[in-house]
Design a protein around this motif. Sequence first.
Motif, PDB file in Angstrom:
ATOM      1  N   UNK A 287       4.929  -6.998  -6.885  1.00  0.00           N
ATOM      2  CA  UNK A 287       3.547  -7.074  -7.285  1.00  0.00           C
ATOM      3  C   UNK A 287       2.911  -5.907  -7.719  1.00  0.00           C
ATOM      4  N   UNK A 288       3.351  -4.741  -6.677  1.00  0.00           N
ATOM      5  CA  UNK A 288       2.862  -3.550  -6.949  1.00  0.00           C
ATOM      6  C   UNK A 288       3.077  -2.926  -8.496  1.00  0.00           C
ATOM      7  N   UNK A 289       4.508  -3.177  -8.831  1.00  0.00           N
ATOM      8  CA  UNK A 289       4.986  -2.872 -10.025  1.00  0.00           C
ATOM      9  C   UNK A 289       4.040  -3.705 -11.213  1.00  0.00           C
ATOM     10  N   UNK A 290       4.094  -4.892 -10.975  1.00  0.00           N
ATOM     11  CA  UNK A 290       3.335  -5.860 -12.090  1.00  0.00           C
ATOM     12  C   UNK A 290       1.986  -5.442 -12.190  1.00  0.00           C
ATOM     13  N   UNK A 291       1.262  -5.336 -11.172  1.00  0.00           N
ATOM     14  CA  UNK A 291      -0.225  -5.056 -11.216  1.00  0.00           C
ATOM     15  C   UNK A 291      -0.434  -3.742 -12.116  1.00  0.00           C
ATOM     16  N   UNK A 292       0.608  -2.677 -11.577  1.00  0.00           N
ATOM     17  CA  UNK A 292       0.376  -1.477 -12.277  1.00  0.00           C
ATOM     18  C   UNK A 292       0.704  -1.599 -13.707  1.00  0.00           C
ATOM     19  N   UNK A 293       1.553  -2.312 -14.130  1.00  0.00           N
ATOM     20  CA  UNK A 293       1.715  -2.540 -15.649  1.00  0.00           C
ATOM     21  C   UNK A 293       0.601  -3.274 -16.304  1.00  0.00           C
TER      22      UNK A 293
ATOM     23  N   UNK B 139       0.839  -1.356  -0.040  1.00  0.00           N
ATOM     24  CA  UNK B 139      -0.035  -0.128  -0.010  1.00  0.00           C
ATOM     25  C   UNK B 139       0.739   1.276   0.026  1.00  0.00           C
ATOM     26  N   UNK B 140       1.975   1.043   0.569  1.00  0.00           N
ATOM     27  CA  UNK B 140       2.866   2.338   0.538  1.00  0.00           C
ATOM     28  C   UNK B 140       3.984   2.139  -0.653  1.00  0.00           C
ATOM     29  N   UNK B 141       3.337   1.699  -1.644  1.00  0.00           N
ATOM     30  CA  UNK B 141       4.253   1.520  -3.078  1.00  0.00           C
ATOM     31  C   UNK B 141       5.472   1.049  -2.830  1.00  0.00           C
TER      32      UNK B 141
ATOM     33  N   UNK C  19      -2.577   6.476  -9.297  1.00  0.00           N
ATOM     34  CA  UNK C  19      -2.113   5.170  -9.745  1.00  0.00           C
ATOM     35  C   UNK C  19      -2.280   4.228  -8.573  1.00  0.00           C
ATOM     36  N   UNK C  20      -1.661   4.626  -7.528  1.00  0.00           N
ATOM     37  CA  UNK C  20      -1.697   3.752  -6.230  1.00  0.00           C
ATOM     38  C   UNK C  20      -3.097   3.291  -5.978  1.00  0.00           C
TER      39      UNK C  20
END
Length: 267
Positions: A209-215, A103-105, A252-253
């Motif tokens: 996972x944060x990066x992968x989901x954002x992509x 949650x905190x990127x 985005x977050x």
Amino acid sequence: KPLKVESMDYSFILKFEQHLVETGVSVNGIAAYMRAVRALLNKAVKLDLMDARTYPFKHYSIRTERTPSRAESIENLRRFYKMELEPTSEQHHARNTFFLIFGLIGISFMDLITLRKKDRRGDRIIYRRKKTGKIYSIRITDFVQKLLDEYADSDSEFLLPQFGLDGIPESKVRLHVNLRLKTTNKYLKKSGLELGLETTLTTYVARYSWANIAKKLGFSKDLIAESLGHNYGNSVTGIYLDAYGDETIDQANMIVLSSIMTETTER
């Protein structure tokens, strides 16, 4: 054994590499060791403690290899988030830590558990990353606030008092953090096994996972890199994100976190 820097020549580096290989250290693990040695020797040369002519990294190249993705899917993170756990258990606290990092990127475990109440300013957490010195400003979403509420403690200077850093001497903080990281990852692994996940759950998985989901949700690599604190893309992109970073990254977050909370997986 103690070593003199002048003994750490090209031959020494090759022998050190061979030792690491024989003890089962991975290619990327060896690279991490070698970067640490290189940084030390770079400083030694600058301080005239080592003859630049014997500097081994003029001839030795540090190799790395691509590793399998450590990211988890939206569906599996949703299952993990909704997993029934005893509220007072170590497993429950480990899951909370995982989703606070998420949650905190992708905040590092060290930076997370050393956050102090003074680092919270209004609806944002502002801190300096210990590894790079870069300052981050992250909005506290409802997702994050719900997790923080479980650990509210007026007597502690830390946002997460359950890690017991109050009163720990500065010289022993890293050791304490490493011990707590090991415990956290132990219970994350347990949860992953119970869920039947192929990926071994660790705190690193939250960041990846944060990066992968954002992509997958359609955000650009530029924006994802900026969110995680990486330098990416051209100078024009960098200027744009410097000027509008907080608002853009906040949005985005929120979308990434919403994908875990709801059944919607498309932007």
